[in-house]
Structure formats: structure tokens, C-alpha cells
Enzyme design. Structure first.
Site, PDB file in Angstrom:
ATOM      1  N   GLU A 127       0.850  -1.182   0.000  1.00  0.00           N
ATOM      2  CA  GLU A 127       0.000   0.000   0.000  1.00  0.00           C
ATOM      3  C   GLU A 127       0.894   1.243   0.000  1.00  0.00           C
ATOM      4  O   GLU A 127       1.820   1.307   0.793  1.00  0.00           O
ATOM      5  CB  GLU A 127      -0.910   0.042   1.228  1.00  0.00           C
ATOM      6  N   GLY A 267       3.333   2.584  10.785  1.00  0.00           N
ATOM      7  CA  GLY A 267       3.043   1.791  11.979  1.00  0.00           C
ATOM      8  C   GLY A 267       2.869   0.311  11.686  1.00  0.00           C
ATOM      9  O   GLY A 267       3.505  -0.531  12.304  1.00  0.00           O
ATOM     10  N   MET A 269       0.675  -2.669   8.669  1.00  0.00           N
ATOM     11  CA  MET A 269      -0.057  -2.837   7.409  1.00  0.00           C
ATOM     12  C   MET A 269      -0.975  -4.043   7.490  1.00  0.00           C
ATOM     13  O   MET A 269      -0.556  -5.122   7.894  1.00  0.00           O
ATOM     14  CB  MET A 269       0.965  -2.984   6.265  1.00  0.00           C
ATOM     15  N   GLU A 270      -2.201  -3.834   7.032  1.00  0.00           N
ATOM     16  CA  GLU A 270      -3.283  -4.801   7.225  1.00  0.00           C
ATOM     17  C   GLU A 270      -3.373  -5.886   6.167  1.00  0.00           C
ATOM     18  O   GLU A 270      -4.474  -6.415   5.928  1.00  0.00           O
ATOM     19  CB  GLU A 270      -4.609  -4.041   7.286  1.00  0.00           C
ATOM     20  N   ASN A 271      -2.288  -6.270   5.500  1.00  0.00           N
ATOM     21  CA  ASN A 271      -2.340  -7.308   4.458  1.00  0.00           C
ATOM     22  C   ASN A 271      -3.218  -8.479   4.899  1.00  0.00           C
ATOM     23  O   ASN A 271      -3.110  -8.952   6.025  1.00  0.00           O
ATOM     24  CB  ASN A 271      -0.937  -7.847   4.189  1.00  0.00           C
ATOM     25  N   HIS A 303      -6.480  -1.874  15.193  1.00  0.00           N
ATOM     26  CA  HIS A 303      -6.744  -1.160  13.938  1.00  0.00           C
ATOM     27  C   HIS A 303      -6.501  -2.085  12.734  1.00  0.00           C
ATOM     28  O   HIS A 303      -7.366  -2.215  11.863  1.00  0.00           O
ATOM     29  CB  HIS A 303      -5.842   0.072  13.878  1.00  0.00           C
ATOM     30  N   GLU A 304      -5.342  -2.707  12.701  1.00  0.00           N
ATOM     31  CA  GLU A 304      -5.038  -3.556  11.531  1.00  0.00           C
ATOM     32  C   GLU A 304      -5.997  -4.741  11.476  1.00  0.00           C
ATOM     33  O   GLU A 304      -6.444  -5.147  10.411  1.00  0.00           O
ATOM     34  CB  GLU A 304      -3.584  -4.043  11.545  1.00  0.00           C
ATOM     35  N   HIS A 307      -9.310  -3.704  10.048  1.00  0.00           N
ATOM     36  CA  HIS A 307      -9.275  -3.516   8.596  1.00  0.00           C
ATOM     37  C   HIS A 307      -9.744  -4.772   7.844  1.00  0.00           C
ATOM     38  O   HIS A 307     -10.114  -4.686   6.685  1.00  0.00           O
ATOM     39  CB  HIS A 307      -7.854  -3.196   8.128  1.00  0.00           C
TER      40      HIS A 307
END
Ligand code: B3K
Ligand code: ZN
Length: 892
Positions: A127, A267, A269-271, A303-304, A307
Site C-alpha cells: 500500500e 506503523g 499494514m493490514e495485508n 486497527h489492523e 481492517h
């Protein structure tokens, strides 16, 4: 390496749906640090409506193309064209399989975007536009495909091979390599692709979803860090359970992996199924991490995870819609944290953050709407506005709807937009349809930059018992947007008796009975009036309870602020009014310092703080927040021309006055709290530590050897990093011999723990001491400093430029020179990080003339570099552009 052309402008109004869809992606990676070979097989289909003969244009950056086959046959040279950023296929069939083989160089990739190597292991970051640095692909979020990925690597170098989705097969080869295949059944945009390979250790756990699916959880870290993942795992499981109960959302794969890496641009990443995290949001033990770090882990882990539904299952149609996933997911993580700890405290901290980061952004040269309408590099739009203000917009709507209707609206959104790439209009439409409310008027918030300002005027007629409230809204001009529409602003308010402060009952036109409950008014015109009836006594309007919209309420007198800070039943408003009261005093005093006028101490604030100290036992965390004065950076926002030295002097003298006037109660409170110090990680213990640090800070500000001795003792004996660091921060801001001794001791103890060493650099970067630029410059030559690691760079240079106003704005201009040199040095290697550092120059136009000239010269020098990255160029060009209005600032 980087993209140094001035990137073309991309506009929301020019969005076109993709001409070709990719439905399946099969990837094979032969991983090696120097050269990795990527073979991609794409199942491509012409979209309905795309004219026959239209070419297929794939994105690709820094890829060496080794083979290109269409439906199994090598493509003749005249059938395609290769440009620096694209691969174009001429006249492709309606449906076909495209196979490319490309080579990339992960060890040489310093941008930390695409596939890169950190500490000998492989990680990806796609991203927003990193996938094009891995293989040729339509790199846009509205192309969603199913992925199957096979990784092959030397078994000794990379015993662990991870990708998105579920593991399906693995095996060994005869040549010392091994392989693993992963399959992700959920269609996803390519920005959610991830792989991790290397020598990592898993800390494992499991979670059973409410429908009975067993999920294997693992946090992958480097050897030696296994004992620092407990809290992250605890937060992950709590987040999984919370999303089920609060939003009805279950996890949808058999495994959920988190990998921690120390070289990371942001911070986390929500992969899909394979989150990749900056180590600072995973690793923690009470001796090494502060309470703020623990809260950061709770925030980012949840948060991740959240997502997975808001971002992954439902993704963005294009990058203008970024807040569709980010604002909504920040709202969700804020709600989660509120439910885990204290809702009131969470609100205070979220608003403090919004005011510290987003309000300045919204008032400066980089101001943009929550949904921007154009960009050069989307990397520059991962901002406080898109994230924090975006979350406030969701919160505003959620409060307006109330819990039941909001949940019904969200259920509708999840049902109608699942597996799609959608827009903010789609979100508001689904939410409104599910809730039974037309939310179309709120779309204007997403398109309007600038923080609305609301002013009030009141009339009370004791004869008729009618209280009239007039509200007016104004939105300051922002770059490219001189005039703004009126926005729908929900305002929560109550009435208090002007004499006693007790809530007063009243009746608004249309209400059936009088009530003293909080009212929710909707101000959606430039000016509006409300009449309250049956108001028996003169009231004071308590407006802005709970911070019901991301606005400023202007023009409240000091008397009004103090009154509300003492009497309002809403703890948020009490905190807020005390903060604003303190701001008024500090700004007036800074003005006096600047003009040489007589300075008068304000007894009211000291009395208010004394009263709070008396209530400390009941809610230490709230009291810690309430007695902490607004930061200098936040105060600067309210000055037409920023005088950093006068502000610093005003704030420090007020802190010293408080420390001296309240020395006895502060010391008693501190000793009480110290006796209860424990390493526990829970809200109560955190609240006590926060208050102890706040009390100690006032005592040190008050002066004297005794307070310094208390700080030294706390530094040496505190059982947690919160205590040690709190004390070290105070010592580091002095020029006493204890400073050097404590810094040396801290370094000796923690030099081998990178995250703790970051704190050592950050504390020194923030120390407001004479000669700060030279001190920081000297630290850039320290053997442990490296600008190549974003955490280390942000620790020293970021904290200096963003959290040390007197140091950064040193009259010599050396602070500006240091930042500009750092940006110039980092930019070729890592443009995303360099561009972010540059935003510290954002307030240059509001500085006094000499500093303004120095800052402008530093910016102009950077802008004049022909090799500047497109990322930094966009930020710097916007900062140098003429300002949107002559004044632009509403106060003083
Ligand atoms: N979505 C990522 C941010 C990616 C930033 C790319 N430059 C983290 C997050 O917001 O969850
Ligand atoms: Zn996010």
C-alpha cells in the site's frame, strides 16, 4: 531508485473504471536477496463496455522483464511496449492468461516499498502503490483478484515462508531450497498482497470464532524477542472478540499471522491474513515499553485487525476514498480502546491528538479535505486529516444515529458492499439506508477542508423565561478553496444555572416537556437561532459536550471557561474548558513577554489545579490529563505570528509558578502514588503513573535540588519504563550534571534494544536546551544513529523538528539547516519518509520575518534540487505556494 519526475496530478473527477479485470493471480517467487525472480500468471478479462482493441496497460516500476507470454506463447515484440512505468499490450483478446517473469533486487531496495530485505529477512509493503515494484499489474484498488502464491528460498536462509491466506502445501527441493504455497480465497486488491520470508520465531495462540471456526494465531519475531509479544497477542484476541460482539464481524481465514519488522515506513499494514508491523507496535515489556507504547500497541493491533472488514473485505474504489477505510477503522479502534479502558479518558486523548496534529494541518499549506480531490503522490495523503478527522466524521454520524441505528446501518454496509471496492457515497448510502436516515448532507464534510469555527451569542429574558441561543459557523479558506458551504454540525449542549452551576431544565420549541438532559442541535445554516422556554433562572450554555464535531468553538470568555471547567457534568467538557482557559492565560502571557508589557500571574488556574489535586484519588488518569498544560505546538496554532520563545517562556514560568505554589500537595500526592508503583499494565496503574509523572514534572519545574533528587531516584528505581522515561525526560531538559549521568546510564543499560535506544535519541531531540541544533547534529554522528532506519530517524530528527519548537526554530537557523540537510540526504533512498519530515516546515509563513526568511530559503533550496523525489516535491511545492488568504488566522 525513486521517482524523481514531478508526478502527474491525479484527479477524483477523472476516475474511470478499469478496462480489464484480473480475476486470478498465481505468483511464484524465487527469493534471493540480490535478485529475486517473480513469475506472475494473471487471468485477465476485458471489462464490459471496454472497446475491442483497447490496450491493456499494466503498472511496473524498476522491474527487469525476462519473459512475457500470452496464453502460453511468447509475445512478439510488436504486440507490446515497455516504458519506464508501464507495460502496454496491444490489442489483447477478450480473455487470456498473461505470464510475466521479472527480476527485482530486494537487498538494494531502500524505499521500504515493494519487496525489501531487513535484517536478512524478506518483507513487503504494497500500500499504496508498492505492488508495481514487484510485478506488472493494474495497480489500483478496484481490481480485485484471488491469489495463490508459492515462495521458494534457501532453507537455511529462510526457514519461514509466509504469504496471505491459508497455507496449502510445502515441500523440500534437492538443492537446499524449500517451498510453500499459500491460497487466499477472498478476492483482494493488490495493495493487500504480502509475503514474509526469513529466520523468524512464532509465538502462537488460537482463537475460536463465535461460529466455531478455529483460527491459528501467530506473531513472528526475530529470535530474542519472543518474550515481548504477550500484550500484542492479548490485544489481538480481545479485538477479534470485540468485532464479533460490537459489529457482528468474524474472522474469515484459518490463520492470522503478524510479522514484526524493525525497518518500516509507518506503523503497520493490514495485508490479508498477514499483517506486517513495525516492531514498535508489537514488542513490549513493562521494563522496556512505556504506557504510551502499550496504548499504541492496543491501537495498532486492533486497527489492523479491524481492517479485515473495513478495508479488506470492503475496500476503496480509488485512493481518494482512503478515509472510507482509514477514518472508519480509526473510529473502530478508538471505540475498542474506549471499551477496553476508560471511555472518557479515550475521548480526551483522541481530541488532544486531533488538535495537536490535525488542526494545524487543516490550517496550513497542506490542508486538504478528508476526501482529497487531487494528488501527485498518494503516499502524502496518509494524514491526520484522512485518519483522525475521518474518524471524527464517522463518530459524528454514529452519535447522530445512536447505537441501534448505527449498528443497523453498519450491518447494511457490510451486507451490501462486501467483496467490493466502493466509495464514500456508497458508505453513506448504505449506512443511511440501514439506519433509515438520509445522510447525504454529511457528504459535504468529506469534501471541505478547514476546521469550522462556531461562535455563539445569547439572550435571556427573565420576564418570559426565554433563553435564545444564536450560533454562527464560518470555515476559513484553505488552499484552492476560498469559499465553503455551511456544514451540518451536530452540537451537544446543556444549560447550567449561572449562579450555582446546577443543570437547568428547559423546553425547546417542539419538545413536549422540560428537561435538563443534553440536547443535540444541528447547526446546518451559516447562522441559526434556538429558543429555550420555561428557563426560570439565568443559564450558561454548556456547549461542545463530548466534542460532538471536529470544530472550534470560539469566543468563550475566561469566566465562562472556568465556570464550565468547574461545574459541567461532562468530564470531557470540564477537561476541555480548563485546557482552553490555560491556553487563554498562556497566550496572553506570551503576548506580554513579546511586547514587554507587565506580566500578571493568574490565580484562577492554580486554584483549579489545586482543586483537581484534591480529587486525584478518585480518577488519577483524568486528573493527569486535566493538569497537563496544552503543548507549545498547540498554543502556536492560536498565534497569528508564532513566537516560540515567548510561548516557551510563558509556559515554563506558569509551570514553575504552579510547582512552587502547590509544592506541598504535589509532593504529598507524588509520594502517595510512588508508594503504589507497580509494573501492572492496566488502566488504574497507568493512571497512577501518569499522575505521578505529571506531579514530578511540576515539582522539577518549581526548581530546587530536592525535586531533582526525586527525579533521579525515580529514574534509578522505577519498576517500569514509564517511570524511568518520565524522570529522564525531566532531567534531560535541564543543564545539570544529573542530566549527563542519567543519559549515560540509560544508554549503557539499553544500547542493545533498538526500540529503547530510539527513546534515548528522542528525549535528546526534544530537549529544549540552548544550542539544541548543534546537540542534535552531534547525535547524528553517534555510532548508533542511522538515517536508514525510519524509527531511528523519526526518533531524533522527527522529535526535534516536531516536538522541540524552541530548538528547531533556534534563531541561528541551524535547526532548519539540519532538517533540510537530512531531507536531502534521505530523499533519494526513501522518498516517503523524507516527504513526511518536510511537513515540519509547514508553519513557515506564520513565523516572524527573520525565521520566515530562513525557512523559506531552506525550502527553496530543496525545491531547487532537480533530483528531488516526486513525494518531497509535492509537499514542498504546496508549502511554497501562495497562501489562500491574507490573514488566515482568526485570533489575536
Ligand atoms: N494502511 C496502512 C498504511 C499504509 C501507508 C502507505 N504509505 C496502515 C493503516 O492505516 O492501517
Ligand atoms: Zn489503517
Amino acid at each position: 531508485m525513486s521517482d524523481t519526475s514531478a508526478a502527474p496530478v491525479i484527479r477524483l473527477s477523472e476516475y474511470r473504471p478499469p478496462e480489464f479485470l484480473v480475476e486470478t493471480v498465481t505468483l511464484a517467487f524465487a527469493l534471493a536477496p540480490e535478485t529475486t525472480t517473480v513469475t506472475a500468471r494473471l487471468g485477465v478479462r476485458r471489462a464490459a463496455g471496454t472497446p475491442a482493441g483497447a490496450p491493456l496497460v499494466l503498472d511496473g516500476e524498476g522491474l527487469a522483464l525476462r519473459a512475457l507470454r500470452l496464453d502460453g506463447a511468447d509475445l512478439a515484440p510488436e504486440r507490446y511496449a515497455l516504458h519506464s512505468h508501464h507495460l502496454t499490450l496491444r490489442d489483447p483478446p477478450d480473455q487470456f492468461t498473461l505470464e510475466t517473469t521479472t527480476e527485482i533486487h530486494p537487498a538494494a531496495n531502500t524505499t521500504l516499498s515493494g519487496l525489501y530485505v531487513s535484517g536478512g529477512n524478506f518483507y513487503t509493503q504494497c500500500e499504496a502503490e508498492g505492488f508495481r515494484r514487484i510485478t506488472f499489474f493494474p495497480d489500483r484498488p478496484d481490481v480485485m483478484a484471488r491469489y495463490r502464491v508459492t515462495l521458494t528460498a534457501d532453507r537455511a536462509m529462510a526457514p519461514v515462508l509466509l504469504a496471505n491466506g491459508n497455507p496449502v502445501a510445502h515441500g523440500e527441493n534437492d538443492d537446499g531450497t524449500h517451498w510453500a504455497t499459500w491460497d487466499d480465497p477472498h478476492p483482494k486488491p493488490c495493495y493487500l498482497f504480502a509475503l514474509v520470508a526469513g529466520d523468524l520465531i512464532a509465538v502462537r495462540d488460537r482463537f475460536v470464532t463465535r461460529s466455531g471456526r478455529e483460527v491459528q494465531l501467530a506473531i513472528w519475531v526475530r529470535r530474542g524477542d519472543e518474550d515481548k509479544t504477550d500484550y500484542a497477542m492479548h490485544c489481538l484476541k480481545a479485538a477479534m472478540a470485540w468485532d464479533e460482539s460490537r459489529f457482528g464481524r468474524e474472522y474469515d481465514l484459518d490463520v492470522f499471522n503478524i510479522a514484526a519488522v524493525s525497518d518500516f515506513n509507518m506503523g503497520a499494514m493490514e495485508n490479508k491474513g498477514l499483517n506486517i508491523f513495525n516492531t514498535r507496535y508489537v514488542l513490549a515489556r513493562p521494563e522496556t515499553a512505556t504506557d504510551a507504547d502499550y496504548r499504541g500497541i492496543e491501537t495498532v493491533i486492533s486497527h489492523e485487525y479491524f481492517h479485515n472488514w473495513t478495508g479488506n473485505r470492503i475496500t476503496c474504489r480509488d485512493w481518494f476514498q482512503l478515509s472510507l477505510k482509514e477514518g472508519l477503522t480509526v473510529f473502530r479502534d478508538q471505540e475498542f480502546s474506549a471499551d477496553q479502558g476508560s471511555r472518557g479518558l479515550q475521548r480526551i486523548q483522541d481530541v488532544r491528538r486531533l488538535r495537536a496534529a490535525q488542526f494545524p494541518e487543516d490550517a496550513g499549506p497542506l490542508a486538504h479535505p478528508v476526501r482529497p480531490d487531487s494528488y501527485h503522490k498518494i503516499d502524502n495523503f496518509y494524514t491526520a486529516t484522512v485518519y483522525q478527522k475521518g474518524a471524527e466524521l464517522v463518530r459524528m454520524i454514529a452519535s447522530l444515529l445512536g447505537p441501534q441505528r448505527f449498528r443497523a446501518g453498519m450491518d447494511r454496509y457490510f451486507a451490501s458492499c462486501d467483496n467490493r471496492a466502493v466509495t464514500i457515497e456508497d458508505f453513506l448510502e448504505a449506512l443511511g439506508a440501514g439506519a433509515g436516515v438520509d445522510l447525504t448532507p454529511f457528504l459535504a464534510w468529506y469534501a471541505t477542508a478547514g476546521t469550522p469555527e462556531v461562535t455563539l451569542a445569547e439572550d435571556y429574558d427573565s420576564e418570559t423565561g426565554i433563553f435564545t441561543l444564536h450560533l454562527r459557523q464560518h470555515i476559513p479558506p484553505t488552499p484552492g478553496a476560498p469559499n465553503k458551504p455551511a456544514l451540518p454540525i451536530p452540537l451537544a449542549l446543556g444549560l447550567l444555572d449561572a449562579e450555582t452551576g446546577a443543570p437547568i431544565a428547559a423546553k425547546l420549541a417542539g419538545e413536549t416537556a422540560s428537561s435538563s438532559a443534553t440536547r443535540h442541535l444541528l447547526l446546518d445554516q451559516p447562522a441559526q437561532t434556538w429558543h429555550f422556554e420555561d428557563v426560570g433562572r439565568r443559564p450558561v450554555a454548556a456547549i461542545g459536550r463530548g466534542f460532538s464535531a471536529p470544530i472550534k468553538i470560539l469566543g468563550l470568555s475566561r469566566e465562562r471557561l472556568r465556570f464550565l471547567a468547574t461545574h459541567d457534568p461532562d468530564p470531557f467538557l470540564r477537561w476541555d474548558c480548563l485546557q482552553r482557559y490555560a491556553s487563554e492565560i498562556l497566550l496572553a502571557d506570551a503576548d506580554a513577554v513579546r511586547t514587554g508589557a507587565a506580566r500578571a500571574a493568574d490565580a484562577g488556574l492554580i486554584a483549579a489545579i489545586a482543586a483537581l489535586l484534591d480529587q486525584a484519588a478518585a480518577d488519577p488518569a483524568f486528573v493527569a490529563e486535566a493538569i497537563t498544560l496544552p503543548a507549545e505546538t498547540q498554543l502556536a496554532e492560536e498565534m497569528a505570528e508564532i513566537d516560540v520563545d515567548a510561548l516557551h517562556m510563558a509556559r515554563e514560568s506558569l509551570r514553575a509558578a504552579i510547582g512552587r505554589a502547590l509544592a506541598a500537595p504535589l509532593r504529598a500526592l507524588y509520594e502517595n502514588l510512588r508508594a503504589a508503583f507497580s509494573p501492572a499494565i492496566d488502566g488504574a496503574a497507568m493512571g497512577r503513573r501518569a499522575l505521578a509523572n505529571a506531579a514530578l514534572s511540576y515539582l522539577v519545574a518549581g526548581g530546587g535540588d530536592e525535586a531533582i533528587a526525586m527525579a533521579v531516584l525515580q529514574f534509578q528505581t522505577a519498576p517500569t519504563m514509564t517511570g524511568r522515561l518520565g524522570a529522564l525526560t525531566l532531567l534531560a531538559a535541564t543543564e545539570r550534571p544529573e542530566r549527563e549521568a542519567a543519559l549515560a546510564d540509560f544508554y549503557a543499560r539499553w544500547r542493545h534494544d533498538p526500540l529503547v535506544l530510539d527513546k534515548w535519541f528522542a528525549i535528546q531531540g526534544m530537549a529544549p536546551l540552548p544550542g539544541a541544533p548543534a546537540r542534535v547534529r552531534a547525535l547524528t554522528r553517534h555510532p548508533d544513529f542511522t538515517a536508514a532506519n525510519p524509527n531511528r530517524l523519526r526518533a531524533l530528527i522527527g522529535s526535534f523538528a516536531q516536538a522541540n519548537p524552541v530548538g528547531f526554530h533556534d534563531a541561528s537557523g541551524d535547526g532548519y539547516a539540519l532538517l533540510a540537510e537530512t531531507i536531502a540526504a534521505v530523499d533519494p533512498a526513501n522518498p516517503q519518509v523524507a516527504a513526511r519530515l518536510a511537513s515540519a516546515f509547514g508553519m513557515w509563513r506564520r513565523m516572524p520575518p527573520a525565521r520566515r526568511t530562513l525557512m523559506a530559503a531552506a525550502l527553496a533550496e530543496l525545491a531547487g534540487r532537480p533530483d528531488l523525489s516526486a513525494n518531497s516535491r509535492e509537499v514542498i511545492t504546496k508549502m511554497l505556494a501562495p497562501s489562500p488568504s491574507a490573514g488566515g488566522v482568526t485570533r489575536h
